[in-house]
Design an enzyme around this catalytic site. Structure first.
Site, short mmCIF file in Angstrom:
data_model
loop_
_atom_site.label_atom_id
_atom_site.label_comp_id
_atom_site.label_asym_id
_atom_site.label_seq_id
_atom_site.Cartn_x
_atom_site.Cartn_y
_atom_site.Cartn_z
N CYS A 1 0.81 -1.23 0.00
CA CYS A 1 0.00 0.00 0.00
C CYS A 1 0.84 1.27 0.00
O CYS A 1 0.31 2.35 -0.29
CB CYS A 1 -0.93 0.02 1.21
N HIS B 1 -9.37 3.43 -1.33
CA HIS B 1 -7.93 3.19 -1.23
C HIS B 1 -7.46 2.36 -2.43
O HIS B 1 -7.45 1.13 -2.38
CB HIS B 1 -7.65 2.46 0.08
N CYS C 1 0.69 2.66 6.35
CA CYS C 1 1.09 1.32 6.73
C CYS C 1 0.98 0.46 5.47
O CYS C 1 0.33 0.85 4.50
CB CYS C 1 0.20 0.76 7.83
#
Length: 401
Positions: free
Chosen positions: A91, A357, A387
Site C-alpha cells: 500500500c 484506497h 502502513c
C-alpha cells in the site's frame, strides 16, 4: 544532498472497484497515461527534461505488470529518453515511488522525474501477487500470517477501541470528504478520466457516502470474523497470547474502500524548474521506511513518523498537517494516540474510508491532497504516511516554498 522540489501533482477520481464501477473499462496503464498527458499539457512541459517515471503498484501482475511505467511513458507520447520503473511496497508503493524519484534528484543522479502509483482493483484482484509470505506455510509460519482485517481488529482489542470509536471516526471521515468536495477543494488536482471515444466516464470520487451516520454504520456486520474462524484467529492469538478474544469492530463502513485510481507527483531540482519555466510548490524535506510486526501489519505509522522526523531533525510539533492512509479506523486512532497528534490536524480532507484506497496509488494521492491543504490553509509543513502489508510503513515530510 540537493534540494528536491514538488512542481505539480494530479490524480484521477476514484472509481468503485467493481465490475459496475465507472473506471472498470479503463486499464491501469491508461489511467497513468492520462495523468502523464495532463501534467505535461497543463505545465507546457518539455518531457525530455525528465529523467525517470516511477510508478508504484500493489498488484504488479497481468495488465498491471511489465514495467507499466515505461509503457505509460511511451503511450503518453513522452520523449523516449524518459525512463520507467515499476515499484512494489504494497500500500505504500505510490509514496515510495515519489521517494525513489526524490532520492535520484537529491543524489544528483537525476534532474527531474515523476513518481506515483496506480491500482485497478476492479480488473486485477487483490491478492494475485501474495507470494510466499501468504502462500508458503514455512514462510507464513515465521510471519504468524493473518489477514489485515484481523490486524485492524487486533489493534482495536489491544488499544481498547470500541465499535463506537471506530464508527465515529468513519463518520467524521465522510463528513470531511463531503465538505472538501462541496467546497471544490479537489478541483485543481483531479483529472476527469475519459474513454477511448474521448467521453468523460468519471469526474468525481464515486465511492463516498456523505449521508453516513452512526445509526447506518451500526447496522453493518463485522467483516472479519470469518477469517478468524478459518484458523487465522488462532494464529494471531498465538502471536499475542494476552488476547483472549479478538474484538471484531471493523466493517465495510469503517475500513478503506476498494476502488480504482491513479496519482502522480512531478519532482525536480531548481535547475529543472528554471529550464521548464516552473515554480516549485513545496520541498521534500525527507522520508523514511521501516518494518514492524508482520502479524498485525498495521502498527508502523507512529514509528515511521518518528524515524522520518529524526532523519530531518524535526519534532512532531513542527508538522502542521498529518495525512495517514485510512486503511482501517483503528490504524489512525492508534497513530494519533501513540504520537499524541490531534485529529484536528490529521486527515483534514477526509480519507480512504470515505474516498477509497486504490492500493498502489494512494500514497501519491494523499501527498498531493495534503500539499493542497497546506496551500489552502496557508500552513507550511506536512507529513504523509501509510502502513503496508507484511508490517511495512513509509513516511514523507514536505514543506512549502
Amino acid at each position: 544532498m540537493r534540494d528536491v522540489f514538488i512542481y505539480d501533482h494530479v490524480r484521477t477520481p476514484r472509481g468503485r472497484g467493481r465490475a459496475d464501477g465507472s473506471l472498470h473499462e479503463i486499464p491501469a496503464i491508461e489511467l497513468v497515461t492520462q495523468l502523464l498527458q495532463e501534467i505535461r499539457d497543463r505545465n507546457g512541459l518539455n518531457t525530455a527534461l525528465l529523467d525517470d517515471v516511477v510508478i508504484g503498484c500493489a498488484q504488479p501482475v497481468g495488465e498491471q505488470g511489465g514495467v507499466l511505467a515505461r509503457g505509460a511513458v511511451v503511450n503518453a507520447g513522452y520523449a523516449h529518453s524518459v525512463g520507467g520503473q515499476q515499484l512494489h511496497r504494497f500500500c505504500a508503493s505510490g509514496l515510495e515511488a515519489v521517494n525513489n524519484v526524490a532520492a535520484q534528484v537529491a543524489s544528483g543522479m537525476a534532474s527531474a522525474g515523476i513518481g506515483g502509483g496506480v491500482e485497478s482493483m476492479s480488473r486485477v484482484i487483490m491478492g494475485y501477487d501474495s507470494g510466499a509470505w501468504v502462500a508458503d506455510p514455512a514462510v507464513a509460519l515465521q510471519n504468524y500470517y493473518a489477514p489485515q482485517g484481523l490486524g485492524a481488529d487486533m489493534i482495536a482489542t489491544l488499544e481498547g477501541y470500541s465499535r463506537e470509536d471506530v464508527d465515529s471516526y468513519a463518520v467524521e471521515s465522510q463528513r470531511r470528504a463531503a465538505k472538501s468536495w462541496d467546497e471544490g477543494n479537489f478541483d485543481h488536482s483531479i483529472v476527469p478520466v475519459k474513454d477511448v471515444m474521448g467521453e468523460v466516464v468519471l469526474d468525481n470520487d464515486e465511492y463516498r457516502r456523505p449521508a453516513t451516520t452512526m445509526e447506518s454504520l451500526a447496522g453493518l456486520k463485522a467483516a472479519f470474523p470469518p477469517f478468524a474462524k478459518m484458523g487465522f484467529g488462532r494464529v494471531a492469538k498465538e502471536r499475542y497470547p494476552e488476547i483472549e478474544e479478538i474484538n471484531h469492530v471493523h466493517t465495510g463502513g469503517n475500513s478503506s474502500g476498494i476502488v480504482d485510481g491513479s496519482g502522480i507527483v512531478m519532482l525536480g531540482n531548481a535547475e529543472f524548474g528554471k529550464a521548464a519555466g516552473l515554480k516549485p510548490r513545496a520541498r521534500i524535506k525527507g522520508w523514511a521506511s521501516i518494518g514492524s510486526d508482520p502479524t498485525i501489519m498495521l502498527t508502523a505509522p507512529a514509528d515511521v513518523a518518528r524515524k522520518a522526523l529524526k532523519n530531518v531533525g524535526m519534532e512532531k510539533g513542527d508538522i502542521d498537517l498529518y495525512e495517514l492512509n485510512e486503511a482501517f479506523a483503528s490504524v489512525v486512532l492508534r497513530f494519533m494516540d501513540h504520537l499524541d497528534v490531534d485529529h484536528a490536524i490529521t486527515n483534514v480532507a477526509g480519507g480512504a474510508i470515505a474516498l477509497g484506497h486504490p492500493l498502489g496509488a494512494t500514497g501519491a494521492m494523499i501527498l498531493g491532497t495534503v500539499l493542497d491543504e497546506l496551500e489552502r490553509r496557508d500552513l507550511n509543513t506536512a507529513m504523509t504516511l501509510l502502513c503496508a502489508g507484511n508490517g511495512l510503513g513509509t513516511a514523507t515530510i514536505i514543506e512549502r516554498v
